[in-house]
Write a protein that holds these residues in place. Structure first.
Motif, PDB file in Angstrom:
ATOM      1  N   HIS A 127       0.994  -1.283   0.049  1.00  0.00           N
ATOM      2  CA  HIS A 127       0.031   0.118  -0.064  1.00  0.00           C
ATOM      3  C   HIS A 127       0.726   1.402  -0.007  1.00  0.00           C
ATOM      4  N   LEU A 128       2.286   1.151  -0.063  1.00  0.00           N
ATOM      5  CA  LEU A 128       3.158   2.215   0.061  1.00  0.00           C
ATOM      6  C   LEU A 128       3.919   2.404  -1.187  1.00  0.00           C
ATOM      7  N   SER A 129       3.930   3.564  -1.551  1.00  0.00           N
ATOM      8  CA  SER A 129       4.975   3.923  -2.827  1.00  0.00           C
ATOM      9  C   SER A 129       5.989   4.860  -2.144  1.00  0.00           C
ATOM     10  N   PHE A 130       7.233   4.274  -2.329  1.00  0.00           N
ATOM     11  CA  PHE A 130       8.609   4.872  -1.804  1.00  0.00           C
ATOM     12  C   PHE A 130       9.259   5.492  -2.765  1.00  0.00           C
ATOM     13  N   THR A 131       9.507   6.698  -2.419  1.00  0.00           N
ATOM     14  CA  THR A 131      10.674   7.651  -3.314  1.00  0.00           C
ATOM     15  C   THR A 131      11.695   7.873  -2.451  1.00  0.00           C
ATOM     16  N   THR A 132      12.974   7.664  -3.023  1.00  0.00           N
ATOM     17  CA  THR A 132      14.032   7.716  -2.273  1.00  0.00           C
ATOM     18  C   THR A 132      14.940   8.443  -2.760  1.00  0.00           C
ATOM     19  N   LEU A 133      15.870   9.236  -1.807  1.00  0.00           N
ATOM     20  CA  LEU A 133      16.809  10.086  -2.257  1.00  0.00           C
ATOM     21  C   LEU A 133      18.059   9.655  -1.239  1.00  0.00           C
ATOM     22  N   VAL A 134      19.247   9.849  -1.717  1.00  0.00           N
ATOM     23  CA  VAL A 134      20.481   9.827  -0.802  1.00  0.00           C
ATOM     24  C   VAL A 134      21.188  10.913  -0.696  1.00  0.00           C
ATOM     25  N   VAL A 135      21.462  11.355   0.434  1.00  0.00           N
ATOM     26  CA  VAL A 135      22.552  12.658   0.410  1.00  0.00           C
ATOM     27  C   VAL A 135      23.854  12.119   0.572  1.00  0.00           C
ATOM     28  N   GLU A 136      24.611  12.545  -0.307  1.00  0.00           N
ATOM     29  CA  GLU A 136      26.020  12.003  -0.453  1.00  0.00           C
ATOM     30  C   GLU A 136      27.039  13.244  -0.911  1.00  0.00           C
ATOM     31  N   PRO A 137      27.589  13.638   0.039  1.00  0.00           N
ATOM     32  CA  PRO A 137      28.377  14.789  -0.249  1.00  0.00           C
ATOM     33  C   PRO A 137      29.798  14.225  -0.614  1.00  0.00           C
ATOM     34  N   PRO A 138      30.796  14.828  -1.178  1.00  0.00           N
ATOM     35  CA  PRO A 138      32.027  14.557  -1.507  1.00  0.00           C
ATOM     36  C   PRO A 138      32.806  13.980  -0.167  1.00  0.00           C
ATOM     37  N   ARG A 139      33.565  12.726  -0.592  1.00  0.00           N
ATOM     38  CA  ARG A 139      34.144  11.895   0.591  1.00  0.00           C
ATOM     39  C   ARG A 139      35.032  12.693   1.327  1.00  0.00           C
ATOM     40  N   ALA A 140      35.717  13.707   0.999  1.00  0.00           N
ATOM     41  CA  ALA A 140      36.573  14.437   1.760  1.00  0.00           C
ATOM     42  C   ALA A 140      35.736  15.529   2.547  1.00  0.00           C
ATOM     43  N   VAL A 141      34.604  15.863   1.969  1.00  0.00           N
ATOM     44  CA  VAL A 141      33.873  17.128   2.800  1.00  0.00           C
ATOM     45  C   VAL A 141      33.091  16.094   3.861  1.00  0.00           C
ATOM     46  N   LEU A 142      32.773  14.878   3.690  1.00  0.00           N
ATOM     47  CA  LEU A 142      31.865  14.264   4.470  1.00  0.00           C
ATOM     48  C   LEU A 142      32.902  13.668   5.818  1.00  0.00           C
ATOM     49  N   TYR A 143      34.152  13.331   5.548  1.00  0.00           N
ATOM     50  CA  TYR A 143      34.857  13.079   6.620  1.00  0.00           C
ATOM     51  C   TYR A 143      35.470  14.296   7.352  1.00  0.00           C
ATOM     52  N   ALA A 144      35.392  15.321   6.739  1.00  0.00           N
ATOM     53  CA  ALA A 144      35.652  16.445   7.658  1.00  0.00           C
ATOM     54  C   ALA A 144      34.588  16.909   8.468  1.00  0.00           C
ATOM     55  N   ARG A 145      33.151  16.679   8.045  1.00  0.00           N
ATOM     56  CA  ARG A 145      31.972  16.950   8.732  1.00  0.00           C
ATOM     57  C   ARG A 145      31.932  15.950   9.929  1.00  0.00           C
TER      58      ARG A 145
END
Length: 329
Positions: free
Chosen positions: A199-217
């Motif tokens: 009964h559910l319709s899933f719309t998906t998105l993935v938040v994916e920063p550049p790896r160097a930016v993510l590691y710094a965060r």
């Protein structure tokens, strides 16, 4: 005679899923979407379910929780274990409640097992007897996770190949399933899932920063946690004298801060170790999302800082949800 109208389908109700690694900005994005779409933010992070771990798991702040409805955050004490099946049951109830209230459910988190169980159903693995589970935990405590990983590789190489040698919780789970059922967890997971939410319709998105930016965060966020009281939070957790094998006791940063409090690590070493382990975890999450959710819309939440960019992104998400419902109907 009237023509056969063909098979009927249940009405489809939209669910927006926002996934991504730790420190990627997905919670802030989910809140912004909830504000724009009159939504409910539903937690899909296996550590943010614990009431005792607000700071160390970077749960939404009280101000964020007041800005839009939030669900499944801090719902169980650290003394409990939250399984994917139990979380899924509660998540489906929150999704249905959101729809009944005329709101958009926005499921956000980085725990791939939770998201997969929600969207694809559950493997039909029998309940594991308490004594078998305890024996698996005792074995892990006695020989350590890398040695348990090596033993698992000899009886379930498929699962061992996709688990990190220090992922104690999933190693214990794989071991206990094999011991209780005589069948590898990878074989159970290969079976057709049950309880797929048609009964559910899933719309998906993935938040994916550049790896160097993510590691710094990741690094900056751990320092911010220390400033916000993570040490005091872990001290209170240690004061409960809980089983060290409980999931909450293994949350990112907890073992290192515990070692700092107990004098087994100095502050610099505890900080550097926790930061490194967080970066490692973020890397594994990115790999999971890349392999398990390849069709998801990918973005860096920081790119949506301007109002114009966010409006265009929001309009696209709404259009995708409508298209998905039409396609499934």
């Amino acid at each position: 005679m009237a023509a056969d109208p063909g098979p009927t389908h249940p009405p489809q109700h939209p669910v927006l899923v926002v996934g991504g690694p730790t420190a990627s900005g997905k919670s802030g994005l989910a809140l912004a979407l909830a504000d724009r779409a009159d939504g409910v933010v539903i937690n899909a992070d296996s550590m943010q379910v614990y009431a005792d771990l607000r700071v160390i798991t970077a749960r939404p702040s009280p101000a964020d929780e007041a800005a839009a409805p939030h669900a499944l955050y801090g719902i169980v004490p650290a003394s409990m274990r939250m399984s994917a099946a139990r979380w899924r049951q509660r998540a489906l109830a929150e999704i249905d409640a959101a729809h009944a209230a005329g709101r958009l459910p926005i499921v956000v988190g980085g725990t791939g097992l939770y998201l997969r169980s929600l969207m694809q159903g559950l493997s039909d693995i029998p309940d594991i007897p308490a004594d078998v589970r305890q024996a698996a935990m005792d074995l892990q405590a006695a020989i350590g996770s890398p040695a348990l990983h090596a033993r698992l590789a000899s009886i379930d190489p498929v699962t061992a190949a996709r688990l990190h040698p220090t992922d104690s919780q999933r190693l214990i789970r794989a071991w206990e399933v094999m011991q209780a059922t005589g069948r590898p967890i990878s074989a159970w997971q290969a079976d057709p899932p049950r309880d797929v939410p048609a009964h559910l319709s899933f719309t998906t998105l993935v938040v994916e920063p550049p790896r160097a930016v993510l590691y710094a965060r990741c690094d900056r966020r751990f320092l911010a946690m220390l400033e916000q009281g993570a040490e005091q939070e872990v001290a209170a957790l240690l004061g409960q004298k809980l089983d060290p094998a409980l999931p909450a006791m293994k949350a990112l940063g907890v073992p290192e801060i515990a070692a700092l409090i107990e004098g087994r690590m100095d502050r610099a070493t505890a900080t550097a170790t926790a930061q490194q382990l967080t970066r490692n975890y973020a890397k594994r999450q990115m790999t999971w999302f890349r392999n398990q959710m390849p069709a998801a819309l990918r973005l860096d939440a920081m790119e949506l800082a301007s109002g114009t960019a966010f409006t265009k992104f929001y309009d696209r998400i709404m259009a995708d949800m409508t298209k998905n419902i039409t396609k499934m109907g």
